[in-house]
Design a protein around this motif. Structure first.
Motif, short mmCIF file in Angstrom:
data_model
loop_
_atom_site.label_atom_id
_atom_site.label_comp_id
_atom_site.label_asym_id
_atom_site.label_seq_id
_atom_site.Cartn_x
_atom_site.Cartn_y
_atom_site.Cartn_z
N UNK A 9 3.67 41.83 2.87
CA UNK A 9 2.68 41.98 1.82
C UNK A 9 1.70 43.05 2.25
N UNK A 10 1.42 43.99 1.38
CA UNK A 10 0.47 45.05 1.68
C UNK A 10 -0.95 44.63 1.32
N UNK A 11 -1.89 44.99 2.18
CA UNK A 11 -3.30 44.67 1.96
C UNK A 11 -4.15 45.91 2.13
N UNK A 25 -4.95 45.26 13.95
CA UNK A 25 -3.57 45.46 14.40
C UNK A 25 -2.97 44.22 15.03
N UNK A 26 -3.80 43.30 15.48
CA UNK A 26 -3.29 42.05 16.05
C UNK A 26 -2.77 41.11 14.97
N UNK A 31 -0.93 50.54 8.58
CA UNK A 31 -0.18 51.68 8.07
C UNK A 31 -1.07 52.92 7.95
N UNK A 32 -2.32 52.72 7.52
CA UNK A 32 -3.21 53.86 7.29
C UNK A 32 -4.66 53.41 7.42
N UNK A 43 0.18 45.90 6.57
CA UNK A 43 1.20 44.97 6.12
C UNK A 43 1.12 43.71 6.96
N UNK A 44 1.25 42.56 6.29
CA UNK A 44 1.27 41.28 6.98
C UNK A 44 2.51 40.51 6.54
N UNK A 45 2.80 39.42 7.24
CA UNK A 45 3.93 38.56 6.90
C UNK A 45 3.66 37.87 5.57
#
Length: 82
Positions: A9-11, A25-26, A31-32, A43-45
């Protein structure tokens, strides 16, 4: 061993401090990072998205979090020319 691709899923995470935002990042894959607009796209799970968004929103340097709407868009296009 199955080689499944994990659902992502993009956030868009709007932040007050970019230096502190590196610690995101943890929690997922960054991505940007925009220095001018002060946001991080990551992006996350997808399976743990609700829990992860709540954790991210509680951080002191985060203004707010927007989910990506990519899944809700229709990607099937019909040819309308006669």
């Amino acid at each position: 061993m199955s080689s499944e691709i994990a659902e992502r899923l993009g956030l868009a995470v709007w932040v007050k401090d970019l230096k502190a935002a590196r610690s995101l990042g943890r929690m997922g894959n960054i991505h940007y990072m925009s220095k001018r607009l002060k946001y991080v796209f990551m992006y996350i799970d997808g399976h743990k998205a609700d829990q992860m968004i709540q954790r991210i929103e509680r951080l002191h340097y985060v203004s707010h979090v927007d989910r990506s709407l990519r899944r809700e868009w229709t990607t099937e296009f019909n040819r309308s020319s006669p």
